[in-house]
Scaffold this motif. Structure first.
Motif, PDB file in Angstrom:
ATOM      1  N   ILE A  22       0.753  -1.376   0.154  1.00 40.20           N
ATOM      2  CA  ILE A  22       0.103   0.012  -0.009  1.00 40.20           C
ATOM      3  C   ILE A  22       0.855   1.310  -0.107  1.00 40.20           C
ATOM      4  CG2 ILE A  22      -1.672   1.208   1.301  1.00 40.20           C
ATOM      5  CD1 ILE A  22      -2.871  -1.758   0.246  1.00 40.20           C
ATOM      6  N   TRP A  23       0.664   2.022  -1.155  1.00 36.45           N
ATOM      7  CA  TRP A  23       1.406   3.455  -1.033  1.00 36.45           C
ATOM      8  C   TRP A  23       0.533   4.450  -0.380  1.00 36.45           C
ATOM      9  CZ3 TRP A  23       0.042   8.418  -2.890  1.00 36.45           C
ATOM     10  CH2 TRP A  23       1.010   9.134  -3.251  1.00 36.45           C
ATOM     11  N   TYR A  24       1.097   5.314   0.669  1.00 33.25           N
ATOM     12  CA  TYR A  24       0.665   6.335   1.153  1.00 33.25           C
ATOM     13  C   TYR A  24       1.547   7.694   1.045  1.00 33.25           C
ATOM     14  CZ  TYR A  24       4.141   6.237   4.559  1.00 33.25           C
ATOM     15  OH  TYR A  24       5.553   6.322   5.229  1.00 33.25           O
ATOM     16  N   SER A  25       0.749   8.786   1.155  1.00 31.10           N
ATOM     17  CA  SER A  25       1.467   9.866   1.328  1.00 31.10           C
ATOM     18  C   SER A  25       0.861  11.135   2.397  1.00 31.10           C
ATOM     19  CB  SER A  25       1.330  10.775  -0.065  1.00 31.10           C
ATOM     20  OG  SER A  25       0.297  10.998  -0.561  1.00 31.10           O
ATOM     21  N   ILE A  26       1.608  11.673   3.070  1.00 28.75           N
ATOM     22  CA  ILE A  26       1.314  12.735   4.291  1.00 28.75           C
ATOM     23  C   ILE A  26       1.321  14.019   3.937  1.00 28.75           C
ATOM     24  CG2 ILE A  26       1.217  12.813   6.578  1.00 28.75           C
ATOM     25  CD1 ILE A  26       2.045  10.193   7.099  1.00 28.75           C
ATOM     26  N   TYR A  27       0.434  14.940   4.234  1.00 33.92           N
ATOM     27  CA  TYR A  27       0.501  16.542   4.114  1.00 33.92           C
ATOM     28  C   TYR A  27       0.165  17.214   5.076  1.00 33.92           C
ATOM     29  CZ  TYR A  27       0.401  14.233  -0.705  1.00 33.92           C
ATOM     30  OH  TYR A  27       0.570  13.725  -1.956  1.00 33.92           O
ATOM     31  N   GLY A  28       1.073  18.272   5.509  1.00 33.40           N
ATOM     32  CA  GLY A  28       0.785  18.867   6.661  1.00 33.40           C
ATOM     33  C   GLY A  28       0.634  17.983   8.038  1.00 33.40           C
ATOM     34  N   GLU A  29       0.020  19.076   9.066  1.00 34.71           N
ATOM     35  CA  GLU A  29      -0.142  18.607  10.514  1.00 34.71           C
ATOM     36  C   GLU A  29      -1.277  18.774  11.245  1.00 34.71           C
ATOM     37  OE1 GLU A  29       3.253  21.392  12.854  1.00 34.71           O
ATOM     38  OE2 GLU A  29       4.091  19.857  11.337  1.00 34.71           O
ATOM     39  N   GLY A  30      -1.549  18.241  12.058  1.00 34.35           N
ATOM     40  CA  GLY A  30      -2.889  18.318  12.874  1.00 34.35           C
ATOM     41  C   GLY A  30      -3.467  16.971  13.027  1.00 34.35           C
ATOM     42  N   HIS A  31      -4.912  17.286  13.093  1.00 32.79           N
ATOM     43  CA  HIS A  31      -5.932  15.902  13.375  1.00 32.79           C
ATOM     44  C   HIS A  31      -5.874  15.364  12.051  1.00 32.79           C
ATOM     45  CE1 HIS A  31      -8.667  13.318  14.758  1.00 32.79           C
ATOM     46  NE2 HIS A  31      -9.446  13.630  13.677  1.00 32.79           N
ATOM     47  N   PRO A  32      -5.502  13.768  11.968  1.00 30.81           N
ATOM     48  CA  PRO A  32      -5.380  13.306  10.661  1.00 30.81           C
ATOM     49  C   PRO A  32      -6.803  12.933  10.211  1.00 30.81           C
ATOM     50  CG  PRO A  32      -4.332  11.981  12.627  1.00 30.81           C
ATOM     51  CD  PRO A  32      -4.906  13.114  13.391  1.00 30.81           C
ATOM     52  N   LEU A  33      -6.717  13.207   8.939  1.00 29.28           N
ATOM     53  CA  LEU A  33      -7.878  12.812   8.036  1.00 29.28           C
ATOM     54  C   LEU A  33      -7.334  12.050   7.015  1.00 29.28           C
ATOM     55  CD1 LEU A  33      -9.950  16.415   7.377  1.00 29.28           C
ATOM     56  CD2 LEU A  33     -10.566  14.361   8.989  1.00 29.28           C
ATOM     57  N   VAL A  34      -8.057  10.760   6.895  1.00 32.57           N
ATOM     58  CA  VAL A  34      -7.734   9.846   5.851  1.00 32.57           C
ATOM     59  C   VAL A  34      -8.586  10.051   4.673  1.00 32.57           C
ATOM     60  CG1 VAL A  34      -7.125   7.339   5.325  1.00 32.57           C
ATOM     61  CG2 VAL A  34      -6.859   8.172   7.822  1.00 32.57           C
ATOM     62  N   LEU A  35      -8.234  10.129   3.217  1.00 33.51           N
ATOM     63  CA  LEU A  35      -8.902  10.312   2.245  1.00 33.51           C
ATOM     64  C   LEU A  35      -8.839   9.046   1.441  1.00 33.51           C
ATOM     65  CD1 LEU A  35      -8.917  13.239   3.382  1.00 33.51           C
ATOM     66  CD2 LEU A  35      -8.483  13.818   0.896  1.00 33.51           C
ATOM     67  N   LEU A  36     -10.125   8.372   1.214  1.00 30.78           N
ATOM     68  CA  LEU A  36     -10.060   7.049   0.517  1.00 30.78           C
ATOM     69  C   LEU A  36     -10.676   7.428  -0.775  1.00 30.78           C
ATOM     70  CD1 LEU A  36     -10.871   4.841   3.528  1.00 30.78           C
ATOM     71  CD2 LEU A  36      -8.571   5.177   2.683  1.00 30.78           C
ATOM     72  N   HIS A  37     -10.003   7.196  -1.756  1.00 32.23           N
ATOM     73  CA  HIS A  37     -10.547   7.310  -2.994  1.00 32.23           C
ATOM     74  C   HIS A  37     -11.490   6.223  -3.542  1.00 32.23           C
ATOM     75  CE1 HIS A  37      -8.178   4.291  -4.941  1.00 32.23           C
ATOM     76  NE2 HIS A  37      -7.217   4.752  -4.151  1.00 32.23           N
ATOM     77  N   GLY A  38     -12.189   6.431  -4.749  1.00 36.40           N
ATOM     78  CA  GLY A  38     -13.180   5.617  -5.216  1.00 36.40           C
ATOM     79  C   GLY A  38     -12.721   4.235  -5.878  1.00 36.40           C
ATOM     80  N   GLY A  39     -13.520   3.500  -6.359  1.00 34.53           N
ATOM     81  CA  GLY A  39     -13.003   2.255  -7.128  1.00 34.53           C
ATOM     82  C   GLY A  39     -12.359   2.697  -8.524  1.00 34.53           C
ATOM     83  N   LEU A  40     -11.395   2.102  -8.838  1.00 31.23           N
ATOM     84  CA  LEU A  40     -10.620   2.239 -10.173  1.00 31.23           C
ATOM     85  C   LEU A  40      -9.875   3.392 -10.139  1.00 31.23           C
ATOM     86  CD1 LEU A  40     -13.292   1.442 -12.771  1.00 31.23           C
ATOM     87  CD2 LEU A  40     -11.770  -0.103 -11.785  1.00 31.23           C
ATOM     88  N   GLY A  41      -9.879   4.554  -9.014  1.00 29.52           N
ATOM     89  CA  GLY A  41      -9.272   5.614  -9.019  1.00 29.52           C
ATOM     90  C   GLY A  41      -7.979   5.552  -8.232  1.00 29.52           C
ATOM     91  N   ASN A  42      -7.309   6.822  -7.840  1.00 29.59           N
ATOM     92  CA  ASN A  42      -6.206   6.775  -7.052  1.00 29.59           C
ATOM     93  C   ASN A  42      -6.064   7.964  -6.253  1.00 29.59           C
ATOM     94  OD1 ASN A  42      -4.158   8.785  -8.644  1.00 29.59           O
ATOM     95  ND2 ASN A  42      -5.459   7.735 -10.104  1.00 29.59           N
ATOM     96  N   SER A  43      -5.188   7.947  -5.499  1.00 28.94           N
ATOM     97  CA  SER A  43      -5.008   9.293  -4.496  1.00 28.94           C
ATOM     98  C   SER A  43      -4.867  10.791  -5.076  1.00 28.94           C
ATOM     99  CB  SER A  43      -3.635   9.260  -3.718  1.00 28.94           C
ATOM    100  OG  SER A  43      -3.803   8.278  -3.041  1.00 28.94           O
ATOM    101  N   GLU A  44      -4.545  10.559  -6.435  1.00 29.76           N
ATOM    102  CA  GLU A  44      -4.300  11.966  -7.174  1.00 29.76           C
ATOM    103  C   GLU A  44      -5.856  12.611  -7.509  1.00 29.76           C
ATOM    104  OE1 GLU A  44      -2.160  11.555 -10.578  1.00 29.76           O
ATOM    105  OE2 GLU A  44      -0.283  10.838  -9.631  1.00 29.76           O
ATOM    106  N   ASN A  45      -6.838  11.782  -7.186  1.00 27.74           N
ATOM    107  CA  ASN A  45      -8.224  12.257  -7.535  1.00 27.74           C
ATOM    108  C   ASN A  45      -8.416  13.243  -6.438  1.00 27.74           C
ATOM    109  OD1 ASN A  45      -9.229   9.057  -8.334  1.00 27.74           O
ATOM    110  ND2 ASN A  45      -8.411  10.562  -9.919  1.00 27.74           N
ATOM    111  N   TRP A  46      -7.831  13.184  -5.194  1.00 23.41           N
ATOM    112  CA  TRP A  46      -8.110  14.037  -4.084  1.00 23.41           C
ATOM    113  C   TRP A  46      -7.173  15.455  -4.291  1.00 23.41           C
ATOM    114  CZ3 TRP A  46     -12.282  13.260  -1.524  1.00 23.41           C
ATOM    115  CH2 TRP A  46     -12.392  11.770  -1.099  1.00 23.41           C
ATOM    116  N   ALA A  47      -6.518  15.700  -5.399  1.00 29.85           N
ATOM    117  CA  ALA A  47      -5.373  16.786  -5.389  1.00 29.85           C
ATOM    118  C   ALA A  47      -6.042  18.161  -5.021  1.00 29.85           C
ATOM    119  CB  ALA A  47      -4.735  16.871  -6.798  1.00 29.85           C
ATOM    120  N   TYR A  48      -7.129  18.359  -5.396  1.00 30.25           N
ATOM    121  CA  TYR A  48      -7.535  19.718  -5.035  1.00 30.25           C
ATOM    122  C   TYR A  48      -7.902  19.828  -3.664  1.00 30.25           C
ATOM    123  CZ  TYR A  48      -8.068  20.507 -10.101  1.00 30.25           C
ATOM    124  OH  TYR A  48      -7.873  20.492 -11.349  1.00 30.25           O
TER     125      TYR A  48
END
Length: 254
Positions: A22-48
């Motif tokens: 499993i590939w992961y990436s982390i941005y910033g600090e504070g209370h952790p929010l895990v963003l889980l993308h949709g089927g067939l997609g990938n993390s880049e779908n959350w870029a905005y």
């Protein structure tokens, strides 16, 4: 919908589980929010979403679901319960013992399963655009130009990012098999889930019935419904400001 690449992460890497990498990436600090993308997609779908969420004081954690994006699935099949296990293992290896979860489509199912099976690690779930049983999906999905374009992007992203020897079409077949047979949550299953949940549903969703979102928000013990106007199943790409604001409002209130 413009393609945007991910900003430079605070840290990133791969975590090996028994049956996946499993590939992961982390941005910033504070209370952790895990963003889980949709089927067939990938993390880049959350870029905005990354900048508005980190500016609001949250640490954003992105994962590529097993077999998706940069992550590998060493098994022949997919299941939402297995994906939830993957998320839990990644958080354990990052020493994160509690997080909020934002799930989009398949990622929403995974988030709610985490809240069901591991409530201690879940501060809340922002559940966007999915069904928890067969009846929640439209009998006739709306395969409009936008859906066709996103599917084309999923194909090119997969071919660019994924290093397995599984072709995109085989990958789609395996994920579709899971989506046809899962999830199968009953009313009593849903009533077990006591974590705070925001059921976010787009006015124009191409795949999911509005009445199913209403049913989920009525049945879950600690849930509320948020209707997103003027957007569809791809709201995080269509109107990221609206989407980020609703996430921030929900988690700030907890």
């Amino acid at each position: 919908l413009d393609v945007k690449s991910l900003p430079t992460p605070t840290s990133s890497g791969d975590i090996e589980t028994k049956s996946a990498r499993i590939w992961y990436s982390i941005y910033g600090e504070g209370h952790p929010l895990v963003l889980l993308h949709g089927g067939l997609g990938n993390s880049e779908n959350w870029a905005y979403l990354i900048n508005p969420l980190t500016l609001a004081g949250y640490q954003v954690i992105l994962l590529d679901t097993r077999g998706h994006g940069r992550s590998l699935n060493y098994e022949e099949t997919y299941s939402y319960v297995q994906m939830a296990e993957d998320v839990k293992m990644v958080l354990e290896s990052l020493n994160i013992n509690k997080a909020g979860f934002v799930g989009w489509s398949d990622g929403a199912v995974t988030s709610l399963i985490l809240a069901d099976q591991y409530p201690d690690i879940v501060t809340g779930v922002f559940y966007f655009a999915c069904n928890m049983d067969d009846s929640g999906a439209l009998e006739e999905p709306n395969f409009n130009a936008q859906v066709i374009s996103i599917f084309g992007r999923h194909r090119s992203d997969y071919e660019r990012l994924n290093t397995s020897d599984v072709s995109f079409d085989d990958f789609v077949g395996k994920v579709s098999d899971m989506q046809k047979s899962e999830p199968n949550y009953t009313v009593s299953d849903l009533k077990r889930i006591t974590s705070p949940v925001c059921i976010a549903q787009s006015e124009l969703d191409e795949f999911i019935k509005m009445e199913h979102a209403v049913y989920l928000s009525d049945t879950l013990p600690n849930a509320k419904l948020k209707v997103l106007e003027g957007v569809s199943h791809f709201a995080p790409l269509q109107n990221p400001e609206l989407f980020a604001t609703e996430i921030i409002n929900f988690f700030n209130d907890l």
